[in-house]
Write a protein that holds these residues in place. Structure first.
Motif, PDB file in Angstrom:
ATOM      1  N   ALA A  32       0.821  -1.213   0.000  1.00 54.26           N
ATOM      2  CA  ALA A  32       0.000   0.000   0.000  1.00 54.26           C
ATOM      3  C   ALA A  32       0.853   1.260   0.000  1.00 54.26           C
ATOM      4  CB  ALA A  32      -0.933  -0.016   1.211  1.00 54.26           C
ATOM      5  N   ARG A  33       1.887   1.283   0.836  1.00 57.27           N
ATOM      6  CA  ARG A  33       2.727   2.481   0.912  1.00 57.27           C
ATOM      7  C   ARG A  33       3.555   2.656  -0.356  1.00 57.27           C
ATOM      8  NH1 ARG A  33       5.534   2.909   6.762  1.00 57.27           N
ATOM      9  NH2 ARG A  33       6.263   4.836   5.786  1.00 57.27           N
ATOM     10  N   SER A  34       3.966   1.548  -0.964  1.00 57.68           N
ATOM     11  CA  SER A  34       4.718   1.638  -2.215  1.00 57.68           C
ATOM     12  C   SER A  34       3.846   2.208  -3.327  1.00 57.68           C
ATOM     13  CB  SER A  34       5.250   0.261  -2.612  1.00 57.68           C
ATOM     14  OG  SER A  34       6.175  -0.219  -1.657  1.00 57.68           O
ATOM     15  N   ARG A  35       2.611   1.744  -3.443  1.00 59.46           N
ATOM     16  CA  ARG A  35       1.693   2.283  -4.456  1.00 59.46           C
ATOM     17  C   ARG A  35       1.446   3.772  -4.220  1.00 59.46           C
ATOM     18  NH1 ARG A  35      -3.720  -0.616  -4.919  1.00 59.46           N
ATOM     19  NH2 ARG A  35      -3.789   0.648  -6.826  1.00 59.46           N
ATOM     20  N   GLN A  36       1.246   4.140  -2.971  1.00 62.09           N
ATOM     21  CA  GLN A  36       0.972   5.537  -2.635  1.00 62.09           C
ATOM     22  C   GLN A  36       2.166   6.425  -2.963  1.00 62.09           C
ATOM     23  OE1 GLN A  36       0.659   6.413   1.600  1.00 62.09           O
ATOM     24  NE2 GLN A  36      -0.907   7.943   1.209  1.00 62.09           N
ATOM     25  N   ASN A  37       3.363   6.000  -2.599  1.00 62.95           N
ATOM     26  CA  ASN A  37       4.542   6.834  -2.826  1.00 62.95           C
ATOM     27  C   ASN A  37       4.913   6.915  -4.302  1.00 62.95           C
ATOM     28  OD1 ASN A  37       4.489   7.061  -0.077  1.00 62.95           O
ATOM     29  ND2 ASN A  37       6.536   6.262   0.282  1.00 62.95           N
ATOM     30  N   MET A  38       4.738   5.826  -5.034  1.00 59.87           N
ATOM     31  CA  MET A  38       5.017   5.868  -6.476  1.00 59.87           C
ATOM     32  C   MET A  38       4.048   6.794  -7.189  1.00 59.87           C
ATOM     33  SD  MET A  38       7.734   4.076  -7.225  1.00 59.87           S
ATOM     34  CE  MET A  38       7.591   3.800  -9.000  1.00 59.87           C
ATOM     35  N   ALA A  39       2.808   6.841  -6.726  1.00 60.18           N
ATOM     36  CA  ALA A  39       1.810   7.711  -7.349  1.00 60.18           C
ATOM     37  C   ALA A  39       2.134   9.188  -7.149  1.00 60.18           C
ATOM     38  CB  ALA A  39       0.424   7.401  -6.797  1.00 60.18           C
ATOM     39  N   ALA A  40       2.947   9.495  -6.136  1.00 60.00           N
ATOM     40  CA  ALA A  40       3.283  10.888  -5.850  1.00 60.00           C
ATOM     41  C   ALA A  40       4.532  11.365  -6.586  1.00 60.00           C
ATOM     42  CB  ALA A  40       3.484  11.066  -4.343  1.00 60.00           C
ATOM     43  N   ILE A  41       5.212  10.464  -7.296  1.00 54.37           N
ATOM     44  CA  ILE A  41       6.446  10.811  -8.003  1.00 54.37           C
ATOM     45  C   ILE A  41       6.110  11.543  -9.302  1.00 54.37           C
ATOM     46  CG2 ILE A  41       8.434   9.835  -9.222  1.00 54.37           C
ATOM     47  CD1 ILE A  41       8.713   9.803  -6.216  1.00 54.37           C
ATOM     48  N   ASP A  42       6.865  12.607  -9.604  1.00 53.16           N
ATOM     49  CA  ASP A  42       6.635  13.389 -10.820  1.00 53.16           C
ATOM     50  C   ASP A  42       7.440  12.885 -12.012  1.00 53.16           C
ATOM     51  OD1 ASP A  42       4.770  15.197  -9.761  1.00 53.16           O
ATOM     52  OD2 ASP A  42       6.359  16.415  -8.878  1.00 53.16           O
ATOM     53  N   SER A  43       8.615  12.308 -11.768  1.00 52.79           N
ATOM     54  CA  SER A  43       9.450  11.849 -12.881  1.00 52.79           C
ATOM     55  C   SER A  43      10.369  10.740 -12.392  1.00 52.79           C
ATOM     56  CB  SER A  43      10.282  13.004 -13.457  1.00 52.79           C
ATOM     57  OG  SER A  43      11.185  13.507 -12.478  1.00 52.79           O
ATOM     58  N   TYR A  44      10.831   9.915 -13.349  1.00 55.53           N
ATOM     59  CA  TYR A  44      11.771   8.853 -13.001  1.00 55.53           C
ATOM     60  C   TYR A  44      12.393   8.287 -14.266  1.00 55.53           C
ATOM     61  CZ  TYR A  44       7.564   5.982 -13.904  1.00 55.53           C
ATOM     62  OH  TYR A  44       6.429   5.422 -14.443  1.00 55.53           O
ATOM     63  N   HIS A  45      13.480   7.561 -14.073  1.00 52.09           N
ATOM     64  CA  HIS A  45      14.106   6.799 -15.159  1.00 52.09           C
ATOM     65  C   HIS A  45      13.555   5.384 -15.099  1.00 52.09           C
ATOM     66  CE1 HIS A  45      17.160   4.232 -17.061  1.00 52.09           C
ATOM     67  NE2 HIS A  45      17.412   5.271 -17.832  1.00 52.09           N
ATOM     68  N   MET A  46      13.262   4.818 -16.263  1.00 53.67           N
ATOM     69  CA  MET A  46      12.676   3.486 -16.303  1.00 53.67           C
ATOM     70  C   MET A  46      13.369   2.621 -17.347  1.00 53.67           C
ATOM     71  SD  MET A  46       8.681   2.345 -16.926  1.00 53.67           S
ATOM     72  CE  MET A  46       8.665   2.591 -18.707  1.00 53.67           C
ATOM     73  N   GLY A  47      13.672   1.401 -16.972  1.00 52.18           N
ATOM     74  CA  GLY A  47      14.157   0.393 -17.903  1.00 52.18           C
ATOM     75  C   GLY A  47      13.181  -0.757 -17.935  1.00 52.18           C
ATOM     76  N   MET A  48      12.964  -1.320 -19.118  1.00 49.31           N
ATOM     77  CA  MET A  48      12.017  -2.429 -19.241  1.00 49.31           C
ATOM     78  C   MET A  48      12.549  -3.464 -20.219  1.00 49.31           C
ATOM     79  SD  MET A  48       7.998  -2.430 -20.481  1.00 49.31           S
ATOM     80  CE  MET A  48       7.496  -1.308 -19.177  1.00 49.31           C
ATOM     81  N   ASP A  49      12.664  -4.700 -19.760  1.00 46.75           N
ATOM     82  CA  ASP A  49      13.073  -5.821 -20.605  1.00 46.75           C
ATOM     83  C   ASP A  49      11.917  -6.809 -20.686  1.00 46.75           C
ATOM     84  OD1 ASP A  49      15.539  -4.650 -20.839  1.00 46.75           O
ATOM     85  OD2 ASP A  49      16.537  -5.981 -19.416  1.00 46.75           O
ATOM     86  N   VAL A  50      11.553  -7.189 -21.914  1.00 42.12           N
ATOM     87  CA  VAL A  50      10.457  -8.129 -22.137  1.00 42.12           C
ATOM     88  C   VAL A  50      10.982  -9.285 -22.980  1.00 42.12           C
ATOM     89  CG1 VAL A  50       8.128  -8.456 -23.049  1.00 42.12           C
ATOM     90  CG2 VAL A  50       8.787  -6.232 -22.111  1.00 42.12           C
ATOM     91  N   SER A  51      10.608 -10.497 -22.601  1.00 41.14           N
ATOM     92  CA  SER A  51      10.954 -11.661 -23.411  1.00 41.14           C
ATOM     93  C   SER A  51       9.715 -12.535 -23.561  1.00 41.14           C
ATOM     94  CB  SER A  51      12.099 -12.462 -22.789  1.00 41.14           C
ATOM     95  OG  SER A  51      11.692 -13.043 -21.570  1.00 41.14           O
ATOM     96  N   ALA A  52       9.551 -13.103 -24.754  1.00 41.60           N
ATOM     97  CA  ALA A  52       8.430 -14.007 -25.020  1.00 41.60           C
ATOM     98  C   ALA A  52       8.971 -15.209 -25.771  1.00 41.60           C
ATOM     99  CB  ALA A  52       7.353 -13.295 -25.832  1.00 41.60           C
TER     100      ALA A  52
END
Length: 227
Positions: A32-52
């Motif tokens: 719950a606290r992680s969802r709440q705090n992430m929702a309050a963030i204005d910007s971030y760096h993101m990496g995403m790896d997908v494999s199928a």
């Protein structure tokens, strides 16, 4: 009583009082606290790896870039040996170009939905609302930050519906639950990493999928180019 003994007794009393006030945080509260705090963030760096993987063939997609909430991002994507740039400036304004070229090509909202082009990881983070069999695997360090490591199950069809809506109707019922893992800071409750692994059947074909998302540089300035 000597003054040194009095000071020692006072120090022990303070420490015991403080220790009694510390309440262990539950796994549900971490979510719950992680969802709440992430929702309050204005910007971030993101990496995403997908494999199928299906029928002995594996396709991987690597994405890396920055996000400006709520709906802007700039990403580079590598797929099948080719590199592309993705630019999202709003729900109805998206562009793509091959790396090394100068002209941005507009992407229609319908085409973006078909290709699952999104400005951020909101779909994956929304999965945290539907987890079951939640358990903690101790603490680990991610990028120098001590993190709670949680493991949980997620309904595969919900996972597909939120992370790849266009594929949701193709998933056959009865797929085994997806396994989701989350690493979130023990002090700031900001998520540093999420993984999602699932096996499913689509139109009679068995497929396994893996997803890893990393988050960093929270609330630091980001540059979003303009076409």
């Amino acid at each position: 009583m000597k003054s040194s003994h009095k000071l020692l007794l006072l120090a022990v009393t303070v420490m015991l009082t403080f220790a009694c006030q510390i309440r262990p945080v539950s796994d549900i509260e971490i979510i719950a606290r992680s969802r709440q705090n992430m929702a309050a963030i204005d910007s971030y760096h993101m990496g995403m790896d997908v494999s199928a993987t299906t029928q002995g063939m594996t396709i991987t997609i690597q994405t890396d870039g920055v996000v400006q909430m709520p709906d802007q991002s700039y990403m580079t994507m590598t797929m099948l040996g080719q590199q592309f740039e993705l630019l999202v400036l709003g729900p109805a304004e998206m562009y793509m170009r091959q790396a090394g070229t100068s002209d941005w090509i507009p992407i229609s909202p319908a085409a973006a939905s078909q290709a699952n082009v999104r400005p951020n990881a909101a779909g994956e983070l929304a999965l945290l609302e539907f987890v079951t069999n939640l358990r903690r695997e101790g603490n680990e360090t991610i990028d120098g930050v001590e993190c709670y490591h949680l493991v949980m199950d997620v309904d595969t069809q919900k996972a597909i519906a939120l992370s790849s809506p266009e594929m949701a109707g193709q998933v056959e019922p009865g797929s085994t639950p997806a396994t989701m893992q989350m690493w979130t800071g023990t002090r700031d409750f900001l998520i540093r990493k999420i993984t999602l692994d699932m096996s499913l059947a689509m139109q009679g074909t068995e497929m396994s999928m893996g997803l890893t998302i990393t988050f960093s540089n929270f609330d630091e300035p980001v540059e979003i180019p303009r076409p």
